[in-house]
Design a protein around this motif. Structure first.
Motif, PDB file in Angstrom:
ATOM      1  N   ASP A 103       5.692  -2.691  -6.473  1.00 52.78           N
ATOM      2  CA  ASP A 103       4.808  -1.984  -5.547  1.00 52.78           C
ATOM      3  C   ASP A 103       3.966  -0.957  -6.303  1.00 52.78           C
ATOM      4  O   ASP A 103       4.177  -0.690  -7.498  1.00 52.78           O
ATOM      5  N   ILE A 104       3.006  -0.369  -5.591  1.00 60.71           N
ATOM      6  CA  ILE A 104       2.067   0.569  -6.200  1.00 60.71           C
ATOM      7  C   ILE A 104       2.279   1.982  -5.681  1.00 60.71           C
ATOM      8  O   ILE A 104       2.896   2.200  -4.640  1.00 60.71           O
ATOM      9  N   ASP A 105       1.741   2.932  -6.417  1.00 55.35           N
ATOM     10  CA  ASP A 105       1.640   4.305  -5.953  1.00 55.35           C
ATOM     11  C   ASP A 105       0.507   4.343  -4.925  1.00 55.35           C
ATOM     12  O   ASP A 105      -0.624   3.947  -5.232  1.00 55.35           O
ATOM     13  N   PRO A 106       0.747   4.812  -3.698  1.00 61.66           N
ATOM     14  CA  PRO A 106      -0.298   4.767  -2.670  1.00 61.66           C
ATOM     15  C   PRO A 106      -1.476   5.683  -2.946  1.00 61.66           C
ATOM     16  O   PRO A 106      -2.534   5.528  -2.332  1.00 61.66           O
ATOM     17  N   ASN A 305       3.575  -0.541   0.194  1.00 61.60           N
ATOM     18  CA  ASN A 305       2.384   0.206  -0.213  1.00 61.60           C
ATOM     19  C   ASN A 305       1.233  -0.733  -0.556  1.00 61.60           C
ATOM     20  O   ASN A 305       0.067  -0.460  -0.233  1.00 61.60           O
ATOM     21  N   THR A 306       1.556  -1.822  -1.208  1.00 59.68           N
ATOM     22  CA  THR A 306       0.538  -2.803  -1.564  1.00 59.68           C
ATOM     23  C   THR A 306      -0.108  -3.387  -0.317  1.00 59.68           C
ATOM     24  O   THR A 306      -1.344  -3.485  -0.214  1.00 59.68           O
ATOM     25  N   GLU A 307       0.703  -3.780   0.642  1.00 60.91           N
ATOM     26  CA  GLU A 307       0.178  -4.424   1.845  1.00 60.91           C
ATOM     27  C   GLU A 307      -0.618  -3.440   2.697  1.00 60.91           C
ATOM     28  O   GLU A 307      -1.626  -3.815   3.315  1.00 60.91           O
ATOM     29  N   SER A 308      -0.202  -2.183   2.713  1.00 60.06           N
ATOM     30  CA  SER A 308      -0.965  -1.170   3.439  1.00 60.06           C
ATOM     31  C   SER A 308      -2.326  -0.946   2.795  1.00 60.06           C
ATOM     32  O   SER A 308      -3.358  -0.915   3.480  1.00 60.06           O
ATOM     33  N   ALA A 309      -2.346  -0.812   1.479  1.00 62.08           N
ATOM     34  CA  ALA A 309      -3.608  -0.582   0.776  1.00 62.08           C
ATOM     35  C   ALA A 309      -4.558  -1.757   0.943  1.00 62.08           C
ATOM     36  O   ALA A 309      -5.774  -1.575   1.114  1.00 62.08           O
ATOM     37  N   ALA A 310      -4.018  -2.971   0.911  1.00 59.80           N
ATOM     38  CA  ALA A 310      -4.867  -4.165   0.991  1.00 59.80           C
ATOM     39  C   ALA A 310      -5.677  -4.199   2.277  1.00 59.80           C
ATOM     40  O   ALA A 310      -6.787  -4.746   2.300  1.00 59.80           O
ATOM     41  N   GLY A 311      -5.161  -3.608   3.341  1.00 55.87           N
ATOM     42  CA  GLY A 311      -5.868  -3.620   4.610  1.00 55.87           C
ATOM     43  C   GLY A 311      -6.780  -2.440   4.836  1.00 55.87           C
ATOM     44  O   GLY A 311      -7.419  -2.352   5.898  1.00 55.87           O
TER      45      GLY A 311
END
Length: 354
Positions: A103-106, A305-311
């Motif tokens: 995952d990523i840092d948001p 975090n990745t899926e949230s950022a992608a949207g």
């Protein structure tokens, strides 16, 4: 209506003359281990720019990743972010390795410094949008660390902490060779293997034709000489965007060390922002939705975090061809798309570009 692209190469008479000189020479490529004269000159320019001891130019950023993984002799799982271009995972896959997504840092959108899982044979931090990821903590894992700096030519320190670093010189990057990439490193043993990997292999060292054409290298030599000017304008534009966007969206804090290969903001109204900008002839893009782990090519595991950022993240033009007037217009358009009220305080009060 004026069209403003998300990114565009800035090419001039210098690049044209350099390419024409190569064409007139008749030496368009060189199958020798060291490459042709323009390739060697371009490699020298990259070494000088980065401070790396060694550089091997190849045909693309993806080729650079594959070459680095192969020359480092990695076998097994490679920890990497999913929030990036699919080329990172593709290179690992075709090198016989297994992408292990983290995952990523948001806040930074780069891979968080999570502890590598069991069976990790390599790590690829990605310097997304030109922002340099944390690399140092991964060195403690005692496995090869390859920095994917495809989007980060010109970002301070990019590619210089891990065992190898790679760059892309695709036309959408900060500087271009048309198509091309490069691997940099300090290790003499790794450097000894890389030219064979890009030139069909040698002995037990596997390889393919990953050679950079002389015409591409010639263009790149001129572009490297212009890189400081490109970076100065991109950083000027990025600072304006950071200052003017105000409360409209979640914009990154200005970073003078970033090359601003892309300027990316976050908003739940991402699609409305894109549509509004497109209506003004301004291209906005989404990098990356869906993220790689959700493409169906690799086993899926949730990465919140990745899926949230992608949207939420649209990228907007920041390249040197973007004028101050266009930036003011973009900010006003973004504010209106977010709030629907041009009078609401916060930012972007300058008149829109014509």
């Amino acid at each position: 209506m004026q069209q403003v692209r998300i990114n565009q190469p800035l090419l001039g008479e210098g690049e044209a003359a350099a390419v024409l000189d190569v064409m007139r020479s008749g030496v368009l490529t060189d199958s020798g281990r060291a490459g042709g004269p323009m390739v060697r000159r371009f490699e020298g320019a990259v070494r000088e720019r980065t401070g790396a001891r060694h550089c091997v130019a190849v045909s693309s950023g993806t080729a650079a990743l594959w070459a680095a993984i192969t020359a480092l002799e990695i076998s097994g799982g490679i920890m990497m972010p999913s929030f990036t271009h699919a080329s990172t995972a593709n290179a690992a896959h075709f090198a016989g390795c297994r992408p292990a997504f983290a995952d990523i840092d948001p806040e930074t959108y780069t891979m968080d410094a999570a502890r590598p899982g069991p069976g990790t044979a390599g790590i690829i931090p990605v310097h997304l949008y030109g922002h340099v990821a944390r690399v140092g903590p991964y060195l403690d894992a005692h496995v090869p660390v390859t920095e994917d700096a495809a989007q980060a030519p010109g970002s301070r320190g990019a590619g210089r902490t891990g065992h190898a670093g790679i760059f892309s010189f695709y036309p959408g990057k900060v500087c271009t060779t048309g198509e091309g990439g490069a691997v940099i490193c300090d290790d003499a043993g790794l450097y000894e293997r890389l030219p064979d990997v890009r030139n069909h292999g040698s002995g037990e060292t596997p390889g393919m034709n990953l050679r950079m054409p002389e015409t591409c290298a010639a263009m790149g030599c001129v572009q490297m000489g212009r890189l400081d000017g490109f970076l100065e304008r991109r950083r000027h534009n990025a600072r304006m965007l950071c200052d003017l966007l105000g409360e409209s969206v979640a914009a990154p804090e200005y970073d003078p060390d970033c090359n601003y290969g892309l300027f990316t903001v976050s908003s739940p109204r991402r699609d409305a922002i894109r549509a509004a900008l497109h209506g003004r002839g301004i291209q906005a893009a989404t990098y990356y939705d869906p993220p790689v782990h959700a493409l169906g090519r690799f086993p899926y595991a949730p990465l919140p975090n990745t899926e949230s950022a992608a949207g939420r993240v649209p990228s907007i033009p920041v390249h040197p061809g973007v004028t101050d007037a266009t930036i003011h217009g973009m900010c006003r358009t973004i504010r209106d798309a977010c709030w629907g009220d041009a009078r609401r305080p916060g930012a972007c009060g300058a008149p829109a570009a014509a």
